[in-house]
Design a protein around this motif. Structure first.
Motif, PDB file in Angstrom:
ATOM      1  N   ASP A  16      47.752 -29.146  27.696  1.00 11.45           N
ATOM      2  CA  ASP A  16      47.942 -30.163  26.663  1.00 11.45           C
ATOM      3  C   ASP A  16      46.983 -31.303  26.942  1.00 11.45           C
ATOM      4  O   ASP A  16      47.109 -32.004  27.949  1.00 11.45           O
ATOM      5  N   VAL A  18      46.186 -33.661  24.438  1.00 13.31           N
ATOM      6  CA  VAL A  18      46.420 -34.745  23.480  1.00 13.31           C
ATOM      7  C   VAL A  18      46.761 -36.026  24.233  1.00 13.31           C
ATOM      8  O   VAL A  18      47.586 -36.025  25.141  1.00 13.31           O
ATOM      9  N   GLY A  19      46.071 -37.107  23.872  1.00 15.87           N
ATOM     10  CA  GLY A  19      46.272 -38.400  24.509  1.00 15.87           C
ATOM     11  C   GLY A  19      45.283 -38.687  25.629  1.00 15.87           C
ATOM     12  O   GLY A  19      45.159 -39.820  26.069  1.00 15.87           O
ATOM     13  N   LYS A  20      44.581 -37.674  26.079  1.00 25.14           N
ATOM     14  CA  LYS A  20      43.590 -37.859  27.151  1.00 25.14           C
ATOM     15  C   LYS A  20      42.260 -38.312  26.543  1.00 25.14           C
ATOM     16  O   LYS A  20      42.007 -38.124  25.366  1.00 25.14           O
ATOM     17  N   LYS A  59      39.268 -40.548  22.290  1.00 22.05           N
ATOM     18  CA  LYS A  59      40.482 -39.942  22.853  1.00 22.05           C
ATOM     19  C   LYS A  59      40.920 -38.778  21.963  1.00 22.05           C
ATOM     20  O   LYS A  59      40.674 -38.775  20.754  1.00 22.05           O
ATOM     21  N   CYS A  61      43.302 -36.491  19.838  1.00 18.99           N
ATOM     22  CA  CYS A  61      44.493 -36.592  18.987  1.00 18.99           C
ATOM     23  C   CYS A  61      45.099 -35.221  18.695  1.00 18.99           C
ATOM     24  O   CYS A  61      46.293 -35.109  18.443  1.00 18.99           O
ATOM     25  N   SER A  62      44.259 -34.202  18.667  1.00 20.97           N
ATOM     26  CA  SER A  62      44.734 -32.851  18.373  1.00 20.97           C
ATOM     27  C   SER A  62      43.845 -31.859  19.099  1.00 20.97           C
ATOM     28  O   SER A  62      42.744 -32.203  19.532  1.00 20.97           O
ATOM     29  N   THR A  84      38.508 -44.706  21.216  1.00 14.62           N
ATOM     30  CA  THR A  84      39.509 -45.358  22.054  1.00 14.62           C
ATOM     31  C   THR A  84      39.895 -46.672  21.403  1.00 14.62           C
ATOM     32  O   THR A  84      39.027 -47.415  20.943  1.00 14.62           O
ATOM     33  N   SER A  87      44.168 -45.642  16.331  1.00 12.73           N
ATOM     34  CA  SER A  87      45.380 -44.817  16.283  1.00 12.73           C
ATOM     35  C   SER A  87      45.033 -43.453  15.744  1.00 12.73           C
ATOM     36  O   SER A  87      44.192 -43.317  14.845  1.00 12.73           O
ATOM     37  N   CYS A  88      45.707 -42.430  16.279  1.00 12.36           N
ATOM     38  CA  CYS A  88      45.522 -41.079  15.750  1.00 12.36           C
ATOM     39  C   CYS A  88      46.096 -41.015  14.339  1.00 12.36           C
ATOM     40  O   CYS A  88      47.120 -41.637  14.070  1.00 12.36           O
TER      41      CYS A  88
END
Length: 89
Positions: A16, A18-20, A59, A61-62, A84, A87-88
């Protein structure tokens, strides 16, 4: 079946991401596969078609394929990303 003498294809479980950070996700995929040239693609998750020229400014998001999916060296890994601080969608 695999031909005699050939090694079975290596496969991994897609983590996963997502968020990295986008660069972090790309580096993690290369480390996971043990291949410094394992290719991932990315796209602007906002739909604005901006290029991800400096990956550490973006970053994830998907992702495709989804976390937990089996992947191999022929898998196409794509990250949807935003800059960065954004928002996604």
């Amino acid at each position: 079946t695999t031909p005699t003498g050939s090694a079975p294809a290596k496969e991994w479980t897609m983590p996963d991401m997502v968020g990295k950070g986008l660069q972090e996700a790309q580096d993690a995929m290369q480390k996971l596969t043990g291949d410094p040239v394992f290719l991932t693609t990315s796209h602007d998750a906002t739909g604005a078609k901006r290029q991800q020229l400096v990956d550490h400014n973006w970053k994830v998001c998907s992702q495709t394929p989804a976390a937990g999916t089996k992947i191999n060296m022929k898998s196409v890994v794509d990250f949807g990303a935003v800059k960065t601080g954004e928002s996604c969608p």
